[in-house]
Structures are given as structure tokens and as C-alpha cells.
Design a protein around this motif. Structure first.
Motif, PDB file in Angstrom:
ATOM      1  N   TYR A 129       0.859  -1.181   0.000  1.00 51.21           N
ATOM      2  CA  TYR A 129       0.000   0.000   0.000  1.00 51.21           C
ATOM      3  C   TYR A 129       0.896   1.233   0.000  1.00 51.21           C
ATOM      4  O   TYR A 129       1.913   1.277   0.692  1.00 51.21           O
ATOM      5  CB  TYR A 129      -0.903   0.030   1.228  1.00 51.21           C
ATOM      6  N   ARG A 130       0.490   2.218  -0.795  1.00 54.04           N
ATOM      7  CA  ARG A 130       1.227   3.484  -0.847  1.00 54.04           C
ATOM      8  C   ARG A 130       0.413   4.533  -0.098  1.00 54.04           C
ATOM      9  O   ARG A 130      -0.773   4.732  -0.371  1.00 54.04           O
ATOM     10  CB  ARG A 130       1.458   3.920  -2.293  1.00 54.04           C
ATOM     11  N   LEU A 131       1.065   5.187   0.845  1.00 54.78           N
ATOM     12  CA  LEU A 131       0.446   6.249   1.634  1.00 54.78           C
ATOM     13  C   LEU A 131       0.959   7.588   1.119  1.00 54.78           C
ATOM     14  O   LEU A 131       2.158   7.880   1.221  1.00 54.78           O
ATOM     15  CB  LEU A 131       0.781   6.092   3.121  1.00 54.78           C
ATOM     16  N   SER A 132       0.064   8.385   0.553  1.00 54.14           N
ATOM     17  CA  SER A 132       0.441   9.686  -0.015  1.00 54.14           C
ATOM     18  C   SER A 132       0.060  10.790   0.963  1.00 54.14           C
ATOM     19  O   SER A 132      -1.127  10.987   1.254  1.00 54.14           O
ATOM     20  CB  SER A 132      -0.266   9.901  -1.354  1.00 54.14           C
ATOM     21  N   PRO A 133       1.039  11.516   1.517  1.00 57.65           N
ATOM     22  CA  PRO A 133       0.735  12.544   2.518  1.00 57.65           C
ATOM     23  C   PRO A 133      -0.075  13.708   1.944  1.00 57.65           C
ATOM     24  O   PRO A 133       0.203  14.189   0.845  1.00 57.65           O
ATOM     25  CB  PRO A 133       2.120  13.025   2.962  1.00 57.65           C
ATOM     26  N   VAL A 134      -1.067  14.138   2.716  1.00 60.34           N
ATOM     27  CA  VAL A 134      -1.840  15.332   2.381  1.00 60.34           C
ATOM     28  C   VAL A 134      -1.704  16.385   3.478  1.00 60.34           C
ATOM     29  O   VAL A 134      -2.152  17.523   3.322  1.00 60.34           O
ATOM     30  CB  VAL A 134      -3.318  14.999   2.139  1.00 60.34           C
ATOM     31  N   VAL A 150       3.567  19.774   2.693  1.00 61.26           N
ATOM     32  CA  VAL A 150       3.894  18.426   2.209  1.00 61.26           C
ATOM     33  C   VAL A 150       4.660  18.472   0.888  1.00 61.26           C
ATOM     34  O   VAL A 150       5.407  17.533   0.572  1.00 61.26           O
ATOM     35  CB  VAL A 150       2.632  17.552   2.068  1.00 61.26           C
ATOM     36  N   GLU A 151       4.514  19.535   0.113  1.00 59.08           N
ATOM     37  CA  GLU A 151       5.263  19.641  -1.139  1.00 59.08           C
ATOM     38  C   GLU A 151       6.753  19.832  -0.893  1.00 59.08           C
ATOM     39  O   GLU A 151       7.566  19.549  -1.765  1.00 59.08           O
ATOM     40  CB  GLU A 151       4.723  20.801  -1.981  1.00 59.08           C
ATOM     41  N   ARG A 152       7.100  20.302   0.296  1.00 56.13           N
ATOM     42  CA  ARG A 152       8.507  20.507   0.620  1.00 56.13           C
ATOM     43  C   ARG A 152       9.087  19.350   1.420  1.00 56.13           C
ATOM     44  O   ARG A 152      10.263  19.366   1.784  1.00 56.13           O
ATOM     45  CB  ARG A 152       8.674  21.816   1.404  1.00 56.13           C
ATOM     46  N   LEU A 153       8.281  18.347   1.697  1.00 50.01           N
ATOM     47  CA  LEU A 153       8.797  17.187   2.401  1.00 50.01           C
ATOM     48  C   LEU A 153       9.670  16.319   1.514  1.00 50.01           C
ATOM     49  O   LEU A 153      10.464  15.526   2.003  1.00 50.01           O
ATOM     50  CB  LEU A 153       7.644  16.348   2.962  1.00 50.01           C
TER      51      LEU A 153
END
Length: 239
Positions: A129-134, A150-153
Motif C-alpha cells: 500500500y502506498r500512503l500519499s501525505p496530504v 507536504v510539497e517541501r517534504l
């Protein structure tokens, strides 16, 4: 009155600390929504070069079935405390959307970080499973809590999403810098020889030998994957 903004260099430091913590994490707590209430489970994460988290889950587990019903979830990882007080532990909490992944690179990434799982990863009830941070929240110590972008993570530039270049840099390191990799492994608690680079990302790499995997951070984020070879030759790694 508008909230005071932290200087950009401090924000950059916080995002980098959070990234390094996440990429080094080998265990985490996954919260899911089960029967309208939160439930939590221990998981073993791996992180893709672009910053998503992949986990290996069994359909026999209640939290996996809960994710299939409702993909909203949260993941928390933490590091060692700076003092006797456990509250001094750095920690990162991610709010994520989860989805089953059949991408070979996600499975490859997970097994590179958790090689012991090869013994059961092929069972029919297991899947990646892929967990995509929001959303993300980081606590790095006293008075160092921040809501993160999250775009800078993780980097999203084309050069750092080039998996062919990533694999080529890993192959070059393993073929030509074996003695250097052994030295780095020794500095990070590894023993013996024959260590190989099993994963590479913009913030560092992972060295593997049998079922042991060690995380090594670069002193700064890569611009292109070829820079990993220069960093290794120059000793530009943490630890």
C-alpha cells in the motif's frame, strides 16, 4: 494580527529534519478508521524517492480491511529522545490517503529496506500500500513544532524522479566503491565487509548486508543522483 512567520532558513531546516526522520524510520504507528472509530497498528514503513510511504499489509489484518473501506489514515514515526523525558523525541505525523500499489518499484523499495520480509511478502494475502501525505505535523523538540508543507517534504523535480539515473548511480557505487561503502557501514554500526547500496534517494542511501539495513544521510540534498558518488568519495555523509 497575522501569525508571525518563521524565517525561511528555519523552515527549510524543519522540513529537512522531518524528511530525514521519515526516511530513517523502520517502524511507525498507522491509524485507520474502523467501524467509525480510530484504530491503530504497528507498521514497518519504507519511503519512496518522491516522499510517499509504502507498507506491506496483510488482508487478514483488520487495519488493512479498514483501509480498503476508507483510505484516509495517519502515520506517526519518531526518533530517539534527546533526554530521559520521552517527550523530547522528534516525531512526524502524516495525514495520508492510502491505495493498493501493484507498481514493481514500490515493492522493490519496500523489500530493499525490509529484506527479512521476502520470506512472506509473496503470500497471496499480502500487498503493498502506498500512503500519499496530504498533511504533516513535525515536533523537533521544545518550542519546535510546525505544520509542514507536504510539497517541501520531498523533491518533485524531474532530475530526482529519474529512476534510471538512480539505479545507475547505485550500480556505480556498488561496482566501484565497495571498500568505501564498508567504511561508511562501519561508522554507522555495521560490521564485516560486502555492504551494498540497496536504496538511494535525494537525502541519503541505505546500505544492506544480509537482513541488516543501515540508513546514511547526506550532508545536503542531492541535485542529481550522480552527486551521490561525489558525496561518497568526499565523505559528505552524516555520522
Amino acid at each position: 494580527m497575522a501569525p508571525m512567520q518563521e524565517p525561511r532558513d528555519i523552515q527549510n531546516d524543519i522540513h529537512r529534519e522531518a524528511r530525514l526522520l521519515l526516511r530513517a524510520a523502520r517502524v511507525g504507528s498507522l491509524a485507520v478508521i474502523e467501524d467509525e472509530y480510530p484504530a491503530i497498528a504497528l507498521v514497518t514503513p519504507a519511503v519512496t524517492p518522491e516522499g510517499d510511504v509504502v507498507v506491506l499489509l496483510s488482508q487478514l489484518s483488520a487495519h488493512t480491511r479498514a483501509l480498503d473501506r476508507d483510505p484516509r489514515c495517519a502515520l506517526m514515526v519518531s526518533g530517539p529522545p534527546a533526554e530521559a523525558n520521552p517527550q523530547t523525541s522528534p516525531r512526524l505525523s502524516l495525514v495520508c490517503d492510502a491505495a493498493r500499489s501493484d507498481a514493481p518499484e514500490d515493492r522493490e523499495r519496500y523489500l530493499a529496506i525490509h529484506p527479512y520480509a521476502r520470506g512472506y511478502a509473496g503470500f497471496t494475502d499480502f500487498g503493498i500500500y502506498r500512503l500519499s501525505p496530504v498533511g504533516a505535523r513535525f515536533v523537533g523538540g521544545f518550542a519546535r513544532a510546525a505544520t509542514l508543507d507536504v510539497e517541501r517534504l520531498a523533491p518533485r523535480t524531474a532530475a530526482l524522479q529519474d529512476q534510471a539515473a538512480c539505479r545507475a548511480a547505485m550500480a556505480a557505487a556498488n561496482d566501484g566503491l565497495g571498500a568505501r561503502l564498508d567504511e561508511v557501514a562501519a561508522r554507522h554500526g555495521g560490521s564485516g565487509s560486502g555492504w551494498r547500496m540497496v536504496a538511494l534517494d535525494p537525502d541519503g542511501f541505505d546500505l544492506g548486508r544480509e537482513d541488516i539495513v543501515l540508513r546514511v544521510a547526506f550532508g545536503r540534498m542531492l541535485r542529481v543522483y550522480e552527486d551521490a558518488l561525489t558525496n561518497l568519495a568526499d565523505g559528505a555523509t552524516h555520522g
